[in-house]
Design a protein around this motif. Structure first.
Motif, PDB file in Angstrom:
ATOM      1  N   GLY A  85      16.388  48.981  43.284  1.00  0.00           N
ATOM      2  CA  GLY A  85      16.818  49.539  42.267  1.00  0.00           C
ATOM      3  C   GLY A  85      18.146  49.469  41.922  1.00  0.00           C
ATOM      4  N   HIS A  92      21.442  45.172  35.086  1.00  0.00           N
ATOM      5  CA  HIS A  92      21.227  45.926  33.903  1.00  0.00           C
ATOM      6  C   HIS A  92      22.702  46.204  33.224  1.00  0.00           C
ATOM      7  N   PHE A 115      16.868  46.036  33.836  1.00  0.00           N
ATOM      8  CA  PHE A 115      16.281  47.682  33.413  1.00  0.00           C
ATOM      9  C   PHE A 115      14.939  47.707  33.591  1.00  0.00           C
ATOM     10  N   ALA A 116      14.012  47.077  33.210  1.00  0.00           N
ATOM     11  CA  ALA A 116      12.653  46.780  33.570  1.00  0.00           C
ATOM     12  C   ALA A 116      12.235  47.308  35.154  1.00  0.00           C
ATOM     13  N   LEU A 118      14.575  48.203  37.229  1.00  0.00           N
ATOM     14  CA  LEU A 118      15.305  49.815  37.656  1.00  0.00           C
ATOM     15  C   LEU A 118      14.199  50.759  37.185  1.00  0.00           C
ATOM     16  N   LEU A 119      13.437  50.753  36.074  1.00  0.00           N
ATOM     17  CA  LEU A 119      12.323  51.684  35.866  1.00  0.00           C
ATOM     18  C   LEU A 119      11.375  51.703  36.708  1.00  0.00           C
ATOM     19  N   SER A 121      11.414  50.812  39.730  1.00  0.00           N
ATOM     20  CA  SER A 121      12.023  51.114  41.130  1.00  0.00           C
ATOM     21  C   SER A 121      12.014  52.893  41.113  1.00  0.00           C
ATOM     22  N   LEU A 122      12.086  53.476  40.080  1.00  0.00           N
ATOM     23  CA  LEU A 122      12.215  54.912  39.862  1.00  0.00           C
ATOM     24  C   LEU A 122      10.718  55.128  40.004  1.00  0.00           C
ATOM     25  N   LEU A 123       9.953  54.673  39.079  1.00  0.00           N
ATOM     26  CA  LEU A 123       8.598  55.111  39.304  1.00  0.00           C
ATOM     27  C   LEU A 123       7.838  54.859  40.809  1.00  0.00           C
TER      28      LEU A 123
END
Length: 142
Positions: A85, A92, A115-116, A118-119, A121-123
Motif C-alpha cells: 500500500g 499514485h 491507485f487501484a 492502494l485501494l 491494499s486497504l480492502l
C-alpha cells in the motif's frame, strides 16, 4: 515488434520512470499482491486451527496456541499489505495529476495502477483484520 523495437521501448519506459522518480513501475501483477497476502493469511489461519483442533487439542481445551499463531500470521500479513500500500501510494502521488487518471500516457497508467493497488491494499487489510477477529473470540476448539 522485433527485439530492437522492444529494447527501445523498454529503454524509453525506463527513462520516463527515472525522470519521475519511480524506482519501479507496477504492472498488473502488482494488483494481486495484497489480495494474495489476505488469501494466504486466511488459509494459514484456518488450516492451523483445523489441524490443531483435529490433532493436538481437545474439543474443550484452550485454543491459545492457535490464537498466538494467528496473531503472528496477522502481523506478517498486515506488514506485507502495508508495504504494498505504501509503495502504491507513492506511485499514485507522482507528479501533479489529479483523479481520474484516464489520460493515454504511461505516467497516468502507472498512477492508475498505483491507485487501484492502494485501494486493494486497504480492502485486503480490512479483510485480514476481520479474518483475525474470529480467532480473538475463539476460546476453545469446540
Amino acid at each position: 515488434m522485433n527485439i530492437k523495437d522492444s529494447a527501445a521501448a523498454e529503454r524509453k519506459h525506463s527513462d520516463r520512470t527515472e525522470r519521475y522518480g519511480l524506482r519501479y513501475t507496477p504492472n498488473l501483477w502488482w494488483l494481486t499482491y495484497s489480495p494474495l497476502c489476505w488469501a494466504a493469511h486466511f488459509l494459514a489461519s484456518y488450516l492451523t486451527a483445523a489441524i490443531y483442533c483435529a490433532k493436538g487439542g481437545s474439543a474443550d481445551g484452550d485454543a491459545l496456541p492457535v490464537r498466538i499463531a494467528v496473531a503472528i500470521f496477522t502481523i506478517i500479513a498486515l506488514s506485507l499489505i502495508a508495504s504494498v500500500g505504501r509503495r502504491s501510494l507513492r506511485v499514485h502521488c507522482v507528479g501533479q495529476a489529479t483523479l481520474p487518471h484516464d489520460d493515454d500516457t504511461l505516467l497516468d497508467e502507472q498512477r492508475f495502477l498505483g491507485f487501484a493497488a492502494l485501494l486493494l491494499s486497504l480492502l485486503s487489510g480490512i479483510a485480514t483484520l476481520y479474518t483475525a477477529l474470529v480467532f480473538v473470540f475463539m476460546e476453545t476448539c469446540h
